[in-house]
Design a protein around this motif. Structure first.
Motif, PDB file in Angstrom:
ATOM      1  N   GLY A   2      28.049  19.494 -16.124  1.00  0.00           N
ATOM      2  CA  GLY A   2      29.453  19.689 -16.456  1.00  0.00           C
ATOM      3  C   GLY A   2      29.766  19.862 -17.925  1.00  0.00           C
ATOM      4  O   GLY A   2      30.912  19.712 -18.346  1.00  0.00           O
ATOM      5  N   SER A   4      29.460  22.715 -19.857  1.00  0.00           N
ATOM      6  CA  SER A   4      30.208  23.949 -20.099  1.00  0.00           C
ATOM      7  C   SER A   4      31.619  23.850 -19.514  1.00  0.00           C
ATOM      8  O   SER A   4      32.591  24.306 -20.123  1.00  0.00           O
ATOM      9  N   SER A   5      31.731  23.229 -18.334  1.00  0.00           N
ATOM     10  CA  SER A   5      33.044  23.048 -17.712  1.00  0.00           C
ATOM     11  C   SER A   5      33.951  22.211 -18.598  1.00  0.00           C
ATOM     12  O   SER A   5      35.155  22.474 -18.714  1.00  0.00           O
ATOM     13  N   ASN A   8      35.261  24.341 -21.408  1.00  0.00           N
ATOM     14  CA  ASN A   8      36.311  25.213 -20.871  1.00  0.00           C
ATOM     15  C   ASN A   8      37.618  24.457 -20.702  1.00  0.00           C
ATOM     16  O   ASN A   8      38.685  24.951 -21.040  1.00  0.00           O
ATOM     17  N   CYS A   9      37.525  23.256 -20.171  1.00  0.00           N
ATOM     18  CA  CYS A   9      38.716  22.444 -19.916  1.00  0.00           C
ATOM     19  C   CYS A   9      39.405  22.068 -21.227  1.00  0.00           C
ATOM     20  O   CYS A   9      40.623  22.151 -21.346  1.00  0.00           O
ATOM     21  N   LYS A  14      39.633  29.134 -18.552  1.00  0.00           N
ATOM     22  CA  LYS A  14      38.783  28.880 -17.391  1.00  0.00           C
ATOM     23  C   LYS A  14      37.367  29.437 -17.509  1.00  0.00           C
ATOM     24  O   LYS A  14      36.405  28.763 -17.211  1.00  0.00           O
ATOM     25  N   VAL A  19      29.626  28.888 -16.143  1.00  0.00           N
ATOM     26  CA  VAL A  19      29.397  27.665 -15.395  1.00  0.00           C
ATOM     27  C   VAL A  19      28.685  28.056 -14.115  1.00  0.00           C
ATOM     28  O   VAL A  19      28.929  29.124 -13.579  1.00  0.00           O
ATOM     29  N   LYS A 110      33.201  14.317 -13.675  1.00  0.00           N
ATOM     30  CA  LYS A 110      33.367  14.556 -12.235  1.00  0.00           C
ATOM     31  C   LYS A 110      34.045  13.377 -11.540  1.00  0.00           C
ATOM     32  O   LYS A 110      33.718  13.048 -10.395  1.00  0.00           O
ATOM     33  N   SER A 142      36.781  17.854 -15.281  1.00  0.00           N
ATOM     34  CA  SER A 142      37.128  19.222 -15.675  1.00  0.00           C
ATOM     35  C   SER A 142      38.044  19.834 -14.629  1.00  0.00           C
ATOM     36  O   SER A 142      38.809  20.746 -14.916  1.00  0.00           O
ATOM     37  N   LYS A 143      37.952  19.332 -13.420  1.00  0.00           N
ATOM     38  CA  LYS A 143      38.717  19.910 -12.317  1.00  0.00           C
ATOM     39  C   LYS A 143      40.182  19.493 -12.396  1.00  0.00           C
ATOM     40  O   LYS A 143      41.076  20.335 -12.281  1.00  0.00           O
TER      41      LYS A 143
END
Ligand SMILES: Nc1nc2c(ncn2[C@@H]2O[C@H](COP(=O)(O)OP(=O)(O)OP(=O)(O)O)[C@@H](O)[C@H]2O)c(=O)[nH]1
Ligand SMILES: [Mg+2]
Length: 165
Positions: A2, A4-5, A8-9, A14, A19, A110, A142-143
């Protein structure tokens, strides 16, 4: 895991950094300018299940020498999947950073994959296993963006410390 995510976040775009579900996506060092002379650097992880042994060793060398010699490095964000028990590789990285006197910030990522209760329990398990104080790490997703502001603040604090010292 996670990395790279997370970038991005934080940057709020996005698909800026690639990813993928397969470890080994990020190759080499990837710089993202986020301010005047301020960069996020995306590094390859150590879970390169699907790349050759030679490439793995090359990257490890690259990352190690980058971390050891980069004088303008302010903080290493160490990203740990909150779902798993403490891993030897993470313990080794954290003790190596401590030994070298390189500032670091653990981030348990996560968090969206766990219930609130599991999140607390796993975070405690990781704190214990890695000898981390609850106040000195960040829970992040990140989600959902959980912990985004806290993480940005924590990273900014590393910049202040260096300027004052
Ligand atoms: N649910 C959830 N999935 C995530 C989160 N962060 C990353 N992922 C997923 O995990 C996978 C790996 O994410 P990456 O950001 O590519 O991980 P990485 O650490 O950059 O991986 P390498 O560059 O291959 O070392 C992707 O499928 C992401 O969508 C998160 O906070 N929540
Ligand atoms: Mg990556």
């Amino acid at each position: 895991m996670g990395k790279s995510s997370l970038i991005n976040c934080l940057i709020g775009r996005k698909a800026l950094v690639k990813v993928s579900g397969r470890p080994g996506k990020t190759q080499g060092l990837n710089y993202f300018q986020v301010g005047d002379g301020l960069y996020f650097v995306d590094l390859p992880g150590y879970g390169f299940a699907r790349v050759s042994k030679t490439l793995q060793e090359g990257w490890q060398e690259l990352v190690t020498s980058y971390l050891e010699t980069r004088e303008t490095l302010r903080c290493v964000v160490v990203i740990i999947d909150i779902r798993h028990a403490p891993k030897t590789q993470d313990t080794q990285l954290l003790s190596w950073l401590k030994l070298k006197g390189i500032p670091y910030l653990p981030v348990y990522t996560k968090t969206d994959k766990l219930s609130g209760n599991e999140r607390v329990l796993n975070a405690r398990l990781l704190d214990g296993g890695h000898d981390i104080q609850a106040g000195s790490r960040v829970l992040f997703s990140s989600k959902t963006g959980q912990g985004r502001e806290e993480l940005l603040r924590a990273m900014a604090a590393f910049l202040d410390v260096r300027q004052k010292g």
